[in-house]
Every structure is written in C-alpha cells, then in structure tokens.
Design a protein around this motif. Structure first.
Motif, PDB file in Angstrom:
ATOM      1  N   ASP A  32      47.961  57.268  40.708  1.00 26.95           N
ATOM      2  CA  ASP A  32      48.974  56.440  41.201  1.00 26.95           C
ATOM      3  C   ASP A  32      50.387  56.792  40.695  1.00 26.95           C
ATOM      4  O   ASP A  32      50.249  57.523  39.650  1.00 26.95           O
ATOM      5  CB  ASP A  32      48.641  54.868  41.365  1.00 26.95           C
ATOM      6  CG  ASP A  32      48.506  54.354  39.928  1.00 26.95           C
ATOM      7  OD1 ASP A  32      48.999  55.176  39.049  1.00 26.95           O
ATOM      8  OD2 ASP A  32      48.169  53.282  39.933  1.00 26.95           O
ATOM      9  N   THR A  33      51.497  56.347  41.056  1.00 30.30           N
ATOM     10  CA  THR A  33      52.601  56.910  40.856  1.00 30.30           C
ATOM     11  C   THR A  33      52.878  56.418  39.337  1.00 30.30           C
ATOM     12  O   THR A  33      53.827  57.112  38.522  1.00 30.30           O
ATOM     13  CB  THR A  33      54.015  56.608  41.625  1.00 30.30           C
ATOM     14  OG1 THR A  33      53.753  55.185  41.867  1.00 30.30           O
ATOM     15  CG2 THR A  33      54.017  57.067  42.836  1.00 30.30           C
ATOM     16  N   ASP A  34      52.329  55.017  38.756  1.00 30.91           N
ATOM     17  CA  ASP A  34      52.486  54.530  37.524  1.00 30.91           C
ATOM     18  C   ASP A  34      52.025  55.528  36.641  1.00 30.91           C
ATOM     19  O   ASP A  34      52.508  55.568  35.596  1.00 30.91           O
ATOM     20  CB  ASP A  34      51.864  53.119  37.720  1.00 30.91           C
ATOM     21  CG  ASP A  34      52.541  52.183  38.152  1.00 30.91           C
ATOM     22  OD1 ASP A  34      53.776  52.343  38.677  1.00 30.91           O
ATOM     23  OD2 ASP A  34      52.128  51.075  38.553  1.00 30.91           O
ATOM     24  N   GLU A  35      50.938  56.329  36.798  1.00 29.04           N
ATOM     25  CA  GLU A  35      50.245  57.056  35.956  1.00 29.04           C
ATOM     26  C   GLU A  35      51.020  58.199  35.643  1.00 29.04           C
ATOM     27  O   GLU A  35      51.387  58.504  34.624  1.00 29.04           O
ATOM     28  CB  GLU A  35      48.902  57.550  36.604  1.00 29.04           C
ATOM     29  CG  GLU A  35      48.016  58.501  35.814  1.00 29.04           C
ATOM     30  CD  GLU A  35      47.614  58.064  34.235  1.00 29.04           C
ATOM     31  OE1 GLU A  35      47.623  56.704  34.306  1.00 29.04           O
ATOM     32  OE2 GLU A  35      47.080  58.931  33.729  1.00 29.04           O
ATOM     33  N   ILE A  36      51.879  58.785  36.600  1.00 26.10           N
ATOM     34  CA  ILE A  36      52.847  59.726  36.537  1.00 26.10           C
ATOM     35  C   ILE A  36      53.899  59.349  35.638  1.00 26.10           C
ATOM     36  O   ILE A  36      54.257  59.956  34.785  1.00 26.10           O
ATOM     37  CB  ILE A  36      53.378  60.358  37.901  1.00 26.10           C
ATOM     38  CG1 ILE A  36      52.181  60.916  38.803  1.00 26.10           C
ATOM     39  CG2 ILE A  36      54.451  61.440  37.664  1.00 26.10           C
ATOM     40  CD1 ILE A  36      51.505  61.943  38.307  1.00 26.10           C
TER      41      ILE A  36
END
Lengths: 243, 321
Positions: A124-128
């Motif tokens: 997910d974008t949070d991981e990026i």
C-alpha cells in the motif's frame, strides 16, 4: 610539463584538463554516500588554498570542478595549488553537512506515481511513504535548477526508472525519485522523475540569507505530514498535471 | 570568466537617472547580460552572461566602462528603443542594421542618442547578436552579484526574475556621463565558416581514433537547435566507448557528445552538472565566436592546449587595459 590531455596521477586522486581555465579533480569512480566526507573535505581545502584565484568550485558525486582565474594562475600553478590542497586530506566528519527535516504531503493528487509504484510492488502507499521517509539522504550535488539537490540513496526496493515521457511542468516542491536517487523540484520546470508528494519548503528563496537551502554534503530526511499541515505551512494543493 | 571581478564593481556604481531608454518594441530576444554569475555554481545556479563577451567588452570599452558591465544582448534584431534623455551609447558585435531615427549607424561605434530619438535594430546582416552599452552599465539591482538574465532559472534582468526586455521597460544608465573611445578594427563576424579552438581533455581518450580524426578534420554545421544553453552541431557521428558516466561539473564551452554522436557545445546558460562524455571545451574566444554563428554556419574545430588558449584570452583582456 604538459598536463593535457592525459590524467595526472597524484596520491589517490586524478586531475584532468577540462577547459582553458578548469581542472577536474577526480576522487572516485562510482556513486557512494561514503565518498561525501572526502568530497566535502576536498571542497574546503581547495577553497582555502586557491582563495581569490578560485572562480567557481562545483563538487559532484565523485569529482570537483575547479574553475580558476587565468589572469593570475597558469594551469601548472593551478595544478600545484590543487595538489598542495589535497595533500594528506582527511575525510570531513559527518557533521560537516547540515541536517534538514523536510515535511512532505505524500498524496496521489500531488504525487501521481505514489500509488503506481505501490501497485507495482504490491504494497500500500503507506509502505512506500514509510520507506521513502525512513532514512537520511545525502545531497550529492546541486544542479538541474538553482537549489535542486540530487540525493540518495533510496532503498533498492524503491528504485524506479525515470518516466518514459517527462512532464512539461512539474510544480515547485514536488518530491520525486529516479533510480536510487531522490530530489525536490526547486522551481516549476519540465521533469521526468516519479513524483510522490510535495513540500511547502522553498529550496531557493531570495528573501532568505541562505538563498539555497541545501548545499552539497547536507543530510536530508523527509517527514510525512497531513494535507492540513501542508496547507498550514503554505503548501499549494493544486494537483500535478499528468503530462 | 576572469573578468567577473571588474563587472561586479561596475554594478555597484550608484544608480543615476541621467539617461534612460524606453523599450518601444522587442525583437525575438533582448536580454540584459554582463559577465555572468560567479561563485554560485555549486548551488546549481548557471553562469549566464553575454555569449559574445568580446563584443560586450568592446561596447563597454568605447564608453570607458568595465568590460563586463551590464549591457543589452540583442539576438536577431527587432529591438526599438527611444531616448527619454540625451545619452551616449555604444554598439558592437553583429550587424543588425541598427539605425538612429532611420539613419544607418556603424556596426561598431559610439554615438549620441538625443532625447526623443529612436534607436532601432532590424535584422542580421552578419553575426547574430549585437551588444548595446550604456554609460557605466545598466543601473539595476544585481542578483547573486550579476544582472545576467537566465530565463530558465527565472533569475536576473530588470525585474530580477529572468524576464527578457518588454515593451515599456526603462533602461537607466548607471552613470551620468562617459568617456568616448574609438574602437580599433576587430575580427569580422563569422559569415559562412568559423574555426573554433577546442581545449582537448575531459573524456577525449574514450573516443575512438576515427571519431577523433573526424572531429578535427571534417566540417560541422551549426544546427537550428541552438540557444543560450547550448549549440548542437551536425556532422560525422562520433563514437565513445564509455558506458555510463557519473554527472560532474561542466565548464563553459564543453563539447559533450550524447549517444547519437552529434556534439552539443554547452554555453553560458548550461546546467551546472551533466553526464555525457566530452572532447574538452571551446576556448572562451571560440565561445564568443560561436555565439555569432547562425544555423547552417560551417564550423571547424581546432585543438589547442590550455596554455595557447590562455595566451590568446589574456591578449584580448590586455586590449581593454
């Protein structure tokens, strides 16, 4: 003594003719954060030794371009001063560069590649965001536009090639990645980096004593902030144009 | 360039209002330029400055200014200026068919422009860029030590934000009066062919032998893709065995060769770092000549050592002592 065009070996660096009034000091062959303390030390030593005869000194990842005053120095004299400056060079301490914390609003509207990179990696974008903001970066060199710093290295897992078709306009403050480097657009300009978000911090501000926020060798850490905080800091929420 | 120090003193002259010009019409590109911006390239700021610094130097010399005092770089022509007050001006460089109230002016020379008279530039007859000097230079606020206009970086010029001259702009001379000196005869503007001296170095060892022979023995053409950042040449394809290159600082006049094998000569508004292999860099005198070469001009590159280039450069500076 004729220095041109073959490199001159002296201790652990090379000096190369690159123009009538310019010598390239080459310390390394590849990009590595571990090189920066040496580049910074060389920068300081060269500025001190050449003094008034130095017109411009442009450090980059592996080199320093020395532009000297040919009204006072011949190439032989310039190369002697450079050799003297770099004798017994010791790497600068990591504290030599300044530290900056740069608040970034990571969001698809201002950073369209955020979700694309996340999708491609199945996270997910949070991981990026967590990964991009999870380490300190080193400003290797400034260029492309005033105050624009090439920084690295980002995690191998985040490395992404440049866009096939660069955007015509990338907003000032856009935070991007390309291969294993990251950067902030210092002014609106064309650009091909993958954009993840935007900062309200001005990299090049003529109203400020230090016009350019970054200097080569500085350390930079990104800090994720909310849309509200971004607006409060004076950020422009206009979505990034696709192309 | 080394003349930067002279220029800075010129710009620090107090602003006077003794003579001024109003822009009545603009051509393709008229920019305020001086010797350029120095000591700031490590911040990613371009050098900027007059492409043909020799012609700017002569225009300034005729009025007793420092060679790098700020003047107007008029590319291609089209500029029309009207005197609000009588003042002495000097022009040098390209023949752009300059007239004073319709009467032709010498390509290189100083003249009085009386209050109400109009100075107009038409179009290139020889060369590309003419330089206009005002007494003491142009009175305006320098940014990072220079008035040089770099549009791409939104720096310099009258407004400080990189704008070209606009209709209605007012150019104020930095000094009330000036000396007058006659210009000696100088090299003619390049017409169909120019020989440009190249200080060999940088990554030249990584080019193959046939390419090096071709680079210095075959003719090159100035391409239409030419601006203040760089001038592309077309001709034989140059091959470099070097793979990827780490970006490094780029000097003025650098002759870089991208993978298509066609060189690009990087001029005053170039970016500060770049990663294409280079044959070396044109001498400053050759850069000034190139700034006057129209697309289609035939170029021959001639290798020189730094010492030879420096000798000629210092000779040029000595003419203005």
């Amino acid at each position: 003594m004729n220095l041109s065009p073959s490199p001159v070996l002296s201790n652990s660096f090379r000096m190369e003719t690159v123009g009538m009034d310019a010598l390239m000091v080459r310390l390394f062959d590849a990009i590595d954060e571990a090189h920066m303390p040496w580049i910074l030390a060389a920068d300081k030593a060269l500025r001190e030794r050449l003094g008034e005869a130095l017109i411009d000194l442009v450090p980059s990842y592996t080199t320093l371009l020395v532009h000297y005053d040919v009204e006072t120095l011949s190439q032989i004299e310039a190369s002697r001063l450079i050799r003297e400056a770099l004798q017994n060079l010791q790497p600068a301490s990591t504290a030599a560069g300044r530290e900056h914390r740069i608040p970034v609003w990571y969001d698809d509207s201002v950073g369209p590649e955020l979700s694309r990179i996340a999708e491609r990696r199945n996270v997910d974008t949070d991981e990026i965001v967590r990964r991009h903001s999870g380490r300190d970066y080193c400003a290797f060199a400034l260029g492309f536009s005033p105050g624009y710093a090439f920084m690295g290295m980002i995690e191998e897992a985040l490395a992404t090639p440049r866009l096939k078709t660069p955007r015509q306009k990338v907003a000032a403050g856009s935070v991007g990645i390309a291969e294993r480097q990251t950067a902030i657009y210092s002014m609106r300009s064309p650009g091909g980096w993958n954009i993840l978000g935007r900062t309200a911090v001005k990299l090049f501000d003529r109203e400020r004593d230090e016009i350019s926020l970054f200097r080569p060798g500085d350390r930079v850490r990104f800090e994720p902030i909310s849309r509200e905080a971004f607006i409060e800091q004076g950020g422009d929420t206009t979505p990034l144009e696709e192309r | 360039m080394a003349t930067s120090k002279d220029m800075q003193t010129a710009q620090q002259t107090t602003r006077a209002t003794s003579g001024s010009l109003v822009v009545e019409r603009t051509g393709p590109l008229a920019l305020i330029q001086d010797a350029g911006r120095f000591g700031v390239r490590h911040l990613g700021v371009a050098q900027g400055g007059a492409l043909d610094w020799i012609s700017l130097g002569w225009a300034n010399w005729m009025l007793g200014n420092a060679p790098g005092a700020a003047g107007i770089e008029i590319a291609i022509g089209g500029l029309v200026l009207k005197a609000e007050r009588t003042l002495r001006l000097a022009i040098a460089g390209a023949d752009l068919g300059a007239t004073r109230d319709g009467e032709p002016l010498a390509t290189n020379g100083s003249f009085m422009l009386e209050q109400g008279q109009v100075l107009a530039f038409d179009q290139p007859k020889a060369g590309l860029r003419a330089y206009l000097a005002l007494p003491g230079g142009i009175g305006a606020e320098p940014f990072m030590g220079s008035l040089s206009t770099v549009a791409r970086e939104q720096l310099g010029g009258l407004d400080g934000f990189g704008s070209a001259l606009q209709i209605g702009d007012r150019l104020v001379a930095a000094k009330a009066s000036s000396e007058t000196r006659d210009m000696p005869s100088v090299a003619a503007m390049p017409q169909d062919e120019a020989v440009l001296e190249l200080v060999t170095g940088a990554q030249i060892a990584h080019f193959d032998g046939a390419s090096l022979f071709a680079a210095f023995n075959q003719a090159w053409q100035v391409d239409s893709r030419a601006d203040r950042m760089g001038v592309r040449l077309t001709g034989p394809e140059l091959r470099c065995q070097m793979g990827g290159m780490v970006s490094e600082g780029i000097p003025l006049g650098a002759v870089q060769v991208p993978p298509d094998g066609q060189p690009i000569i990087l001029l005053n508004d170039r970016q500060t770092i770049g990663g294409y292999p280079r044959l070396g860099a044109l001498s400053p005198i050759a850069c000034a000549r190139l700034g006057q070469c129209a697309p289609g001009t035939t170029i021959r590159l001639s290798p020189v050592t730094p010492h030879q280039a420096r000798t000629r450069y210092r000779h040029q500076l000595a003419l203005w002592q």
